[in-house]
Motif scaffolding. Structure first.
Motif, PDB file in Angstrom:
ATOM      1  N   ALA A 127       0.828  -1.210   0.000  1.00 32.29           N
ATOM      2  CA  ALA A 127       0.000   0.000   0.000  1.00 32.29           C
ATOM      3  C   ALA A 127       0.857   1.254   0.000  1.00 32.29           C
ATOM      4  O   ALA A 127       0.506   2.264  -0.621  1.00 32.29           O
ATOM      5  N   ALA A 128       2.003   1.203   0.693  1.00 28.57           N
ATOM      6  CA  ALA A 128       2.889   2.371   0.766  1.00 28.57           C
ATOM      7  C   ALA A 128       3.459   2.753  -0.597  1.00 28.57           C
ATOM      8  O   ALA A 128       3.857   3.904  -0.809  1.00 28.57           O
ATOM      9  N   LEU A 129       3.475   1.810  -1.527  1.00 33.74           N
ATOM     10  CA  LEU A 129       3.968   2.087  -2.871  1.00 33.74           C
ATOM     11  C   LEU A 129       2.909   2.751  -3.752  1.00 33.74           C
ATOM     12  O   LEU A 129       3.196   3.122  -4.890  1.00 33.74           O
ATOM     13  N   ASP A 130       1.689   2.869  -3.229  1.00 34.49           N
ATOM     14  CA  ASP A 130       0.588   3.526  -3.938  1.00 34.49           C
ATOM     15  C   ASP A 130       0.402   2.966  -5.351  1.00 34.49           C
ATOM     16  O   ASP A 130       0.386   3.709  -6.339  1.00 34.49           O
ATOM     17  N   PRO A 131       0.238   1.634  -5.463  1.00 36.77           N
ATOM     18  CA  PRO A 131       0.111   1.043  -6.803  1.00 36.77           C
ATOM     19  C   PRO A 131      -1.235   1.341  -7.441  1.00 36.77           C
ATOM     20  O   PRO A 131      -2.247   1.533  -6.746  1.00 36.77           O
ATOM     21  N   ASP A 132      -1.233   1.397  -8.777  1.00 34.96           N
ATOM     22  CA  ASP A 132      -2.510   1.458  -9.488  1.00 34.96           C
ATOM     23  C   ASP A 132      -2.797   0.144 -10.211  1.00 34.96           C
ATOM     24  O   ASP A 132      -3.826   0.007 -10.871  1.00 34.96           O
ATOM     25  N   LEU A 133      -1.883  -0.838 -10.066  1.00 36.52           N
ATOM     26  CA  LEU A 133      -2.104  -2.182 -10.585  1.00 36.52           C
ATOM     27  C   LEU A 133      -1.209  -3.147  -9.815  1.00 36.52           C
ATOM     28  O   LEU A 133      -0.039  -2.857  -9.571  1.00 36.52           O
ATOM     29  N   ILE A 134      -1.781  -4.302  -9.435  1.00 40.25           N
ATOM     30  CA  ILE A 134      -1.017  -5.377  -8.806  1.00 40.25           C
ATOM     31  C   ILE A 134      -1.097  -6.602  -9.708  1.00 40.25           C
ATOM     32  O   ILE A 134      -2.193  -7.017 -10.121  1.00 40.25           O
ATOM     33  N   LEU A 135       0.054  -7.175 -10.027  1.00 36.60           N
ATOM     34  CA  LEU A 135       0.115  -8.407 -10.806  1.00 36.60           C
ATOM     35  C   LEU A 135       0.398  -9.557  -9.857  1.00 36.60           C
ATOM     36  O   LEU A 135       1.366  -9.536  -9.102  1.00 36.60           O
ATOM     37  N   ASP A 136      -0.445 -10.587  -9.906  1.00 34.61           N
ATOM     38  CA  ASP A 136      -0.267 -11.765  -9.048  1.00 34.61           C
ATOM     39  C   ASP A 136      -0.733 -12.996  -9.813  1.00 34.61           C
ATOM     40  O   ASP A 136      -1.526 -13.791  -9.329  1.00 34.61           O
ATOM     41  N   THR A 137      -0.203 -13.138 -11.012  1.00 34.03           N
ATOM     42  CA  THR A 137      -0.722 -14.160 -11.926  1.00 34.03           C
ATOM     43  C   THR A 137      -0.233 -15.565 -11.620  1.00 34.03           C
ATOM     44  O   THR A 137      -0.811 -16.533 -12.110  1.00 34.03           O
ATOM     45  N   ARG A 138       0.866 -15.701 -10.831  1.00 35.21           N
ATOM     46  CA  ARG A 138       1.366 -17.035 -10.499  1.00 35.21           C
ATOM     47  C   ARG A 138       1.759 -17.062  -9.026  1.00 35.21           C
ATOM     48  O   ARG A 138       2.846 -16.651  -8.650  1.00 35.21           O
ATOM     49  N   SER A 139       0.823 -17.527  -8.207  1.00 33.47           N
ATOM     50  CA  SER A 139       1.058 -17.613  -6.758  1.00 33.47           C
ATOM     51  C   SER A 139       0.166 -18.718  -6.218  1.00 33.47           C
ATOM     52  O   SER A 139      -0.266 -19.585  -6.978  1.00 33.47           O
ATOM     53  N   ASP A 140      -0.109 -18.695  -4.894  1.00 32.59           N
ATOM     54  CA  ASP A 140      -0.951 -19.766  -4.353  1.00 32.59           C
ATOM     55  C   ASP A 140      -2.403 -19.632  -4.793  1.00 32.59           C
ATOM     56  O   ASP A 140      -3.185 -20.575  -4.665  1.00 32.59           O
ATOM     57  N   GLY A 141      -2.764 -18.478  -5.311  1.00 29.12           N
ATOM     58  CA  GLY A 141      -4.076 -18.312  -5.927  1.00 29.12           C
ATOM     59  C   GLY A 141      -5.250 -18.424  -4.987  1.00 29.12           C
ATOM     60  O   GLY A 141      -6.365 -18.759  -5.421  1.00 29.12           O
ATOM     61  N   THR A 142      -5.067 -18.106  -3.708  1.00 25.86           N
ATOM     62  CA  THR A 142      -6.181 -18.216  -2.779  1.00 25.86           C
ATOM     63  C   THR A 142      -7.077 -16.980  -2.853  1.00 25.86           C
ATOM     64  O   THR A 142      -6.629 -15.884  -3.182  1.00 25.86           O
ATOM     65  N   GLN A 143      -8.342 -17.184  -2.503  1.00 25.54           N
ATOM     66  CA  GLN A 143      -9.284 -16.077  -2.475  1.00 25.54           C
ATOM     67  C   GLN A 143      -8.862 -15.054  -1.431  1.00 25.54           C
ATOM     68  O   GLN A 143      -8.987 -13.841  -1.633  1.00 25.54           O
TER      69      GLN A 143
END
Length: 337
Positions: A127-143
């Motif tokens: 959050a401190a990086l103030d993103p306007d997009l987060i990429l998480d296409t390959r991870s544990d994929g949990t809700q």
């Protein structure tokens, strides 16, 4: 890795044990041409936004071209860099250190990103990086992970129907390309890599239909990989076929523990193995390893170079290019008439 592990624990253990060494890789091999196909930095395609990206968690609306991207999934940062976008934050799944990318992607950052933890990323740091997009296409994929991240910024997770950590490099390129408004660049890079695979397969017809066993050795012993893992997918793209006896053991994880009594599972017309957190000699001098017919016949390859192991494990377009250039000759040598 015991069979009694819970699904989540098993997936996390597989993710950790299949990452090559967490020691930072040297830059001696960074001169590969793999990184040369990365487009120069610049804006996305004119009129690309707004875009809608379909994921396992539903459609993600991205109204404007992202300016501050945080790349958290395995190889998401390398994929963004390959399309000319420099994340402000990124996770270093393979423990490269520094900018968190392999030598094949060195020099693509103007400014190093903030490195974010992998399995349990700090939401406050993101959050401190103030993103306007987060990429998480390959991870544990949990809700749970997705809900936490999407509360900070629009988040592009895995595609529908994909198990944890099993997003392919093609799917990753497509998702990241769409999210960044760079579908043309993504399609071009995908074409280059797929052509490189096709060329390598054509140059080595002996690969076609040859059964392969892909394994690793850790302080806990041997293990093997099944389809859905980037290393097996790499070999099958070259024409090899994953050993059926290993494939039959596949569960929700892409990693199959191999007990001392099961080491013969790794015997195949071609056996490929690499060390994780241990010295390569712990494979080559292991009495069980030496019992394999493929070892005795000279049809076994132990990948000892950390950079090459990391490229083979990266699952990114640029890493695949590096592995094609440097691993294919090693696979071909034992199969020569």
């Amino acid at each position: 890795m015991p069979h009694a592990l819970s699904r989540r624990a098993a997936l996390l253990a597989a993710a950790l044990t299949t990452a090559a060494s967490l020691a930072a890789c040297g830059s001696d091999d960074g001169g590969s041409s793999a990184g040369s196909s990365a487009p120069a930095s610049g804006g996305g395609q004119a009129g690309a936004f707004p875009v809608t990206v379909s994921t396992a968690f539903g459609d993600v609306e991205i109204a404007e071209e992202p300016q501050r991207v945080v790349a958290l999934g395995w190889s998401d940062a390398e994929t963004a860099l390959s399309l000319g976008v420099q994340p402000v934050g990124a996770s270093d799944w393979l423990g490269f250190g520094g900018e968190g990318v392999g030598p094949w992607a060195e020099g693509l950052y103007d400014e190093a990103p903030e490195i974010i933890e992998t399995l349990e990323p700090s939401l406050e740091a993101i959050a401190a990086l103030d993103p306007d997009l987060i990429l998480d296409t390959r991870s544990d994929g949990t809700q749970e992970r997705y809900d936490s991240l999407s509360a900070i910024a629009p988040t592009v997770g895995a595609p529908e129907g994909v198990d944890a950590y099993q997003t392919t490099w093609q799917q990753q390129l497509e998702l990241v390309g769409q999210a960044l408004g760079r579908t043309e660049e993504a399609e071009q890079l995908r074409g280059e890599v797929e052509q490189a695979f096709a060329d390598a397969a054509a140059e080595h017809p002996e690969f076609d239909g040859t059964e392969v066993a892909v394994g690793a050795y850790t302080s806990e012993g041997f293990g093997a990989y099944v389809r859905g893992d980037t290393r097996v997918d790499f070999m099958e793209a070259l024409g090899f076929t994953n050993k059926q006896a290993i494939q039959d053991l596949a569960t929700e994880s892409f990693f199959v523990p191999v007990s001392e009594e099961q080491v013969s599972l790794l015997d195949a017309p071609l056996t490929v193995a690499f060390p994780i957190f241990v010295d390569p000699a712990q494979i080559t001098s292991n009495p069980l390893w030496q019992t394999l017919g493929s070892v005795q016949q000279g049809n076994a390859v132990v990948l000892e170079d950390e950079t090459l192991v990391n490229a083979f494990s990266s699952g990114s377009a640029l890493g695949q290019q590096y592995a094609l250039e440097n691993a294919v000759p090693l696979f071909a040598e034992p199969l020569q008439d």
